[in-house]
Design an enzyme around this catalytic site. Structure first.
Site, PDB file in Angstrom:
ATOM      1  N   HIS A 105      49.966-103.334  66.187  1.00  0.00           N
ATOM      2  CA  HIS A 105      49.292-104.259  67.100  1.00  0.00           C
ATOM      3  C   HIS A 105      48.800-105.523  66.396  1.00  0.00           C
ATOM      4  O   HIS A 105      48.577-106.550  67.059  1.00  0.00           O
ATOM      5  CB  HIS A 105      48.075-103.584  67.726  1.00  0.00           C
ATOM      6  CG  HIS A 105      48.382-102.717  68.895  1.00  0.00           C
ATOM      7  ND1 HIS A 105      49.126-103.143  69.969  1.00  0.00           N
ATOM      8  CD2 HIS A 105      48.008-101.434  69.183  1.00  0.00           C
ATOM      9  CE1 HIS A 105      49.207-102.168  70.859  1.00  0.00           C
ATOM     10  NE2 HIS A 105      48.545-101.122  70.411  1.00  0.00           N
TER      11      HIS A 105
ATOM     12  N   GLU B 204      37.935-103.567  74.727  1.00  0.00           N
ATOM     13  CA  GLU B 204      39.035-103.463  75.683  1.00  0.00           C
ATOM     14  C   GLU B 204      38.671-102.439  76.764  1.00  0.00           C
ATOM     15  O   GLU B 204      38.128-101.380  76.433  1.00  0.00           O
ATOM     16  CB  GLU B 204      40.316-103.019  74.970  1.00  0.00           C
ATOM     17  CG  GLU B 204      41.555-103.164  75.814  1.00  0.00           C
ATOM     18  CD  GLU B 204      42.816-102.723  75.055  1.00  0.00           C
ATOM     19  OE1 GLU B 204      43.879-103.297  75.285  1.00  0.00           O
ATOM     20  OE2 GLU B 204      42.724-101.789  74.251  1.00  0.00           O
TER      21      GLU B 204
ATOM     22  N   GLU C 138      48.249 -98.731  65.343  1.00  0.00           N
ATOM     23  CA  GLU C 138      47.227 -99.782  65.396  1.00  0.00           C
ATOM     24  C   GLU C 138      47.597-100.970  64.512  1.00  0.00           C
ATOM     25  O   GLU C 138      47.295-102.117  64.859  1.00  0.00           O
ATOM     26  CB  GLU C 138      45.865 -99.207  64.990  1.00  0.00           C
ATOM     27  CG  GLU C 138      45.396 -98.019  65.817  1.00  0.00           C
ATOM     28  CD  GLU C 138      45.429 -98.273  67.313  1.00  0.00           C
ATOM     29  OE1 GLU C 138      45.246 -99.425  67.733  1.00  0.00           O
ATOM     30  OE2 GLU C 138      45.654 -97.310  68.072  1.00  0.00           O
TER      31      GLU C 138
ATOM     32  N   ALA D 236      41.767 -94.676  69.023  1.00  0.00           N
ATOM     33  CA  ALA D 236      41.621 -95.808  68.127  1.00  0.00           C
ATOM     34  C   ALA D 236      41.723 -97.102  68.926  1.00  0.00           C
ATOM     35  O   ALA D 236      42.177 -97.108  70.066  1.00  0.00           O
ATOM     36  CB  ALA D 236      42.700 -95.778  67.042  1.00  0.00           C
TER      37      ALA D 236
ATOM     38  N   GLU E 169      42.706-101.431  68.276  1.00  0.00           N
ATOM     39  CA  GLU E 169      43.371-102.326  67.338  1.00  0.00           C
ATOM     40  C   GLU E 169      42.633-103.624  67.089  1.00  0.00           C
ATOM     41  O   GLU E 169      43.255-104.651  66.760  1.00  0.00           O
ATOM     42  CB  GLU E 169      44.780-102.659  67.850  1.00  0.00           C
ATOM     43  CG  GLU E 169      44.838-103.509  69.114  1.00  0.00           C
ATOM     44  CD  GLU E 169      44.932-102.723  70.407  1.00  0.00           C
ATOM     45  OE1 GLU E 169      45.351-103.293  71.421  1.00  0.00           O
ATOM     46  OE2 GLU E 169      44.570-101.527  70.393  1.00  0.00           O
ATOM     47  N   ASN E 170      41.293-103.663  67.197  1.00  0.00           N
ATOM     48  CA  ASN E 170      40.552-104.897  66.928  1.00  0.00           C
ATOM     49  C   ASN E 170      41.180-105.646  65.753  1.00  0.00           C
ATOM     50  O   ASN E 170      41.430-105.061  64.700  1.00  0.00           O
ATOM     51  CB  ASN E 170      39.097-104.571  66.585  1.00  0.00           C
ATOM     52  CG  ASN E 170      38.492-103.509  67.462  1.00  0.00           C
ATOM     53  OD1 ASN E 170      38.435-103.657  68.675  1.00  0.00           O
ATOM     54  ND2 ASN E 170      38.056-102.422  66.856  1.00  0.00           N
TER      55      ASN E 170
END
Length: 887
Positions: free
Chosen positions: A340, A165, A337, A301, A303-304
């Site tokens: 998400h 991102e 996270e 961090a 959030e993959n």
């Protein structure tokens, strides 16, 4: 405490009276969604095989992409950046053995970050496959593929990871790198045999390869945006658990197993909370959370989907060396996270102009979850500080709307700011309070069900909330998300009436457009705050009954609204007199509004100090946290001013009884928040020159050097920073030795942080020089100059260093943060010359791309200069009447 807003008569009022300059956003439509890539071709599936070579800092990749051509095209256009294309071919779908591959000519446009693949003739509509072999780069910063170097007991080691991102997936593979181009992915990573590899889905197999390597294959992902891809590998250790059929993995670098348990147990609680809230279980079979020691310098961090990455201080918690504040941050960031995984990943914003749909909502849900699962932390009360930061930024001319029309790929990176996160969070909380918790949750569930595995705009969220609540949500909400700023509500009591009016609250632009909002105002007599009334205030003023026998009205009951209040003089005097008896949330609300009015020049700073004195016997940690923040701001105004000594003497008199009351050491059964307050009191007393506090910090540090277990995690920040602040040459060397030898990220940061606090200019210069070498990790290096300027009060030295080395320092920054690097160094200055110099340096080194972030800082600098010039004489006179002379 949460309030359910009365709704009777509200619908018609909102429709008639809501008047804003907001644009009318449409629901998500792929064809009209913003973006740079043509929509004549869409990818449906990727098969990716990548081999990172850490010693060479390169990657070798192969990608096979199933595409659907929707109209005749001359070339296939997708994204690529810093990639070398070795071969590209085209096949019809289905892998027919009778069809030979068609060679494609690859052309890279570095400025557009686009790859054009052209064949010998135009490509007709239909299904095809493209195959590309390519090479790329592994970066020192978290952008695309990155490496991270870290110490272990057996020597220095390295791992790799990815950060995709905003527009970094195109550095890892050629792809359609815009959020609306969703596709499924099959991933294979080729890594050294000693490595553990992770991606978004569970590993399905490993194949040994020559050269002590292996190929790790992963299950197919759901349809997802490219910025959520994740590839990680290294000699990592793990702890695991099965939780309701979901495999949970916490992964980390060598020797940190004992610090991972808190994250694992927190994850279980958070997943259960969200599964209940969303009415749907976690959507993937596995959730990996990876602690990266150093690489994340501008954020904490990412959030993959199914493979979340963190700087490891925000994932791993060691109570022996970390504080209660650290523990809370770990929980909150994990909660953010994981939120998400549903809101952002399962349902994704269509373009970066709706970034707040991801970040504002996740910030709200993170706080709600943390507050509900850890009630003793008073999370919503303490989130007041987040809202105050958003209000402070949103009151300046340089602010922007929560939704950002016209956002480009490059400008999107500047949208990851306080407005998107904290104003977004505060607005969602206000909207939930207005609609009611149950209708709001039902609307979120409907939104998730309706748009799962797809993209949305804010309009889609409003539609779902309107359907669940029966309220005209778009009419109410548009002004809050589609225009900048926020209102101040004037409240005047006269002739048995409460008169309410609104105008835009702005600090530095008297010519700003006077916008209006639909404001869900709550109010009640200050002694009856448990049963507030509500009124949706629009552009037209309101006159409400207020019988003369009622106590003075308190507005924004419970501090859930995103607006300021200006009371008439008699009402304000009554509220201040009653302040110690009000609920903590309303005390915080009055403190915040009064401080804002100080900055606006409508109230004197000494009036705020009077309120501090009225609350000096408070035992509420959030109240002290708020007051200490403002008192610290005044102290920053006083730097190098003749009144600072007397002001700090007054601070010592004010705060010493508080520290004496709670003591230096924790007692059995005390609130966990006392540890945080204790450390902050020690820090500000030591900073104010209190000799007893300084001596005690130095004594405890000396004992720590003999027995590290003697110093609690809560006290370490204050003790280390105090020792560093007053360090001589010998102590500075000792801190430097500790920093270099520290085995964990948290301990390194603590020791380097102490060095950054040094008041001695010669020591500060030595700390600044570390920025240019290889000693500091990426995260420490990228923050070092700013911290020396703020912590050590060496703004002049830090800025001089930054300007002298601007080209080198900026070149070392990742795209995610390069525009904010210089502004963050000087944004707290009180001399307007820094604003002018920042504008000059930004133009020279960043050009137009850096203007927005520079404008935020320059507006704050000029505001600080004006306010401090106006208020310091009043403060000095006020202090002189109250302080006991200090020798």
């Amino acid at each position: 405490m949460k309030y359910r807003w009365g709704r009777r008569g509200i619908v018609a009022l909102a429709i008639v009276l809501c008047s804003t300059s907001a644009r009318a956003e449409a629901p998500f439509n792929f064809e009209t969604n913003p973006g740079n890539l043509p929509k004549t071709i869409v990818p449906t599936h990727y098969r990716v095989r990548i081999e990172p070579d850490l010693p060479a800092r390169t990657i070798q990749g192969e990608v096979r992409i199933d595409i659907e051509v929707r109209a005749t095209v001359d070339a296939i256009v997708l994204n690529a950046n810093e990639l070398t294309i070795d071969r590209a071919t085209l096949l019809p779908a289905g892998d027919s053995p009778h069809d030979d591959p068609v060679a494609l000519t690859a052309t890279l446009d570095a400025d557009l970050q686009q790859l054009s693949l052209a064949g010998p003739e135009p490509l007709a509509p239909g299904a095809y496959v493209i195959e590309i072999t390519y090479r790329g780069i592994i970066h020192p910063n978290a952008e695309g593929f990155f490496f991270d170097r870290y110490p272990t007991a057996s020597g220095e080691k390295e791992m790799f990871g990815t950060q995709m991102e905003v527009l970094e997936a195109r550095r890892a593979l050629p792809c359609w790198d815009e959020p609306a181009f969703r596709a499924t992915f099959d991933v294979t990573l080729v890594v050294p045999a000693s490595f553990t590899a992770f991606s978004n889905m569970p590993a399905t197999g490993e194949t040994p390869l020559p050269g002590d390597r292996k190929a790790v294959s992963f299950a197919r992902t759901p349809s997802m945006s490219s910025y959520l891809l994740a590839f990680f590998g290294g000699e990592l250790e793990t702890i695991e658990a099965d939780h309701h059929g979901t495999r949970l993995i916490i992964a980390f670098t060598e020797g940190k197993t004992a610090t991972a348990g808190y994250a694992l147990e927190s994850t279980k609680r958070i997943l259960d909370y969200y599964a209940d809230y969303f009415g749907a279980p976690y959507p993937l079979p596995q959730l990996v959370q990876i602690g990266v020691p150093n690489a994340f310098s501008n954020f904490g961090a990412m959030e993959n989907w199914g493979c979340i990455s963190y700087i490891d201080t925000l994932l791993l918690y060691d109570p022996a060396v970390m504080s209660q504040t650290d523990k809370e941050w770990v929980f909150k960031v994990i909660a953010h996270e994981i939120a998400h995984q549903w809101f952002g990943n399962l349902v994704t914003m269509g373009w970066w102009d709706n970034l707040w749909l991801n970040e504002g909502f996740a910030s709200w849900l993170e706080t709600k979850c943390t507050n509900d699962l850890n009630p003793t932390w008073n999370t919503w009360l303490r989130a007041n500080s987040d809202k105050e930061r958003a209000l402070a930024l949103d009151a300046r001319q340089s602010t922007h709307a929560i939704q950002l029309p016209g956002v480009t790929e490059t400008s999107a990176m500047d949208a990851f700011d306080t407005i998107s996160y904290e104003k977004g969070k505060a607005f969602v909380r206000m909207l939930e309070a207005f609609l009611g918790e149950t209708p709001f949750r039902d609307g979120i569930r409907l939104y998730m069900q309706r748009h799962a595995l797809s993209n949305t705009t804010t309009a889609d969220l409003w539609a779902a909330l309107a359907e669940s609540s029966g309220q005209p949500v778009t009419a109410i909400a548009a002004g809050w998300t589609e225009q900048p700023g926020f209102p101040i509500v004037s409240a005047t009591v006269s002739d048995d009436r409460l008169h309410l009016d609104q105008q835009r609250f702005i600090l530095d632009d008297p010519q700003a457009e006077n916008l209006s909002w639909s404001i869900p105002v709550t109010f009640a007599p200050y002694d009856q705050l448990t049963s507030p009334s509500s009124h949706l205030l629009a552009a037209t003023p309101a006159d409400l009954p207020w019988p003369g026998d009622r106590s003075a009205p308190k507005l924004n009951v419970g501090d859930t609204g995103f607006y300021r209040v200006l009371y008439d003089e008699a009402t304000l005097s009554a509220l201040i007199a009653a302040l110690p008896t009000l609920p903590v949330a309303d005390q915080l609300n009055l403190l915040g509004d009064t401080w804002a009015l100080v900055l606006a020049g409508r109230v004197a700073a000494t009036d705020y100090l009077d309120i501090v004195l009225a609350l000096r016997h408070s035992t509420a940690q959030p109240v002290w946290e708020t007051m200490l923040r403002s008192l610290g701001t005044i102290d920053s105004w006083q730097q190098r001013q003749p009144g600072r000594f007397a002001y700090q003497s007054w601070l010592v008199e004010l705060l010493t009884p508080q520290l004496d009351h709670i003591g230096w050491d924790a007692t059995p059964g005390e609130s966990p928040l006392l540890g945080t307050l204790r450390a902050r009191l020690i820090n500000i007393l030591a900073k104010s020159g209190d000799e007893a506090t300084i001596a005690e910090c130095q004594r405890r540090f000396a004992r720590y050097q003999e027995d590290p277990t003697s110093l609690s995690g809560d006290l370490r920040p204050a003790v280390f920073n105090t020792v560093g602040r007053y360090a001589d040459e010998a102590m500075y060397r000792r801190l430097h030795d500790l920093a270099r030898a520290a085995p964990t990220t948290a301990e390194k940061r603590r020791a380097y942080g102490a060095m950054q606090h040094a008041l001695e200019p010669a020591l500060a210069r030595r700390t600044l020089e570390l920025t240019l070498g290889d000693e500091l990790s990426t995260s420490e290096r990228n923050a070092n100059v700013q911290r020396v300027g703020v912590y050590g009060e060496h703004l002049d030295l830090a800025w001089e260093f930054a300007v002298a080395h601007a080209a080198e320092l900026l070149a070392a920054q990742p795209a995610f943060g390069v525009n904010s690097y210089l502004p963050e160094i000087v944004q707290n200055a009180t001399d307007s010359r820094y604003a002018h110099e920042l504008e000059q340096v930004t133009r020279e080194h960043l050009g137009e791309a850096g203007e927005a972030e520079a404008a935020k800082a320059t507006s704050l600098i000029r505001l600080n200069a004006a306010v401090s010039e106006r208020e310091l004489p009043r403060i000095d006179a006020w202090v002189a009447r109250r302080v006991t002379p200090r020798s």
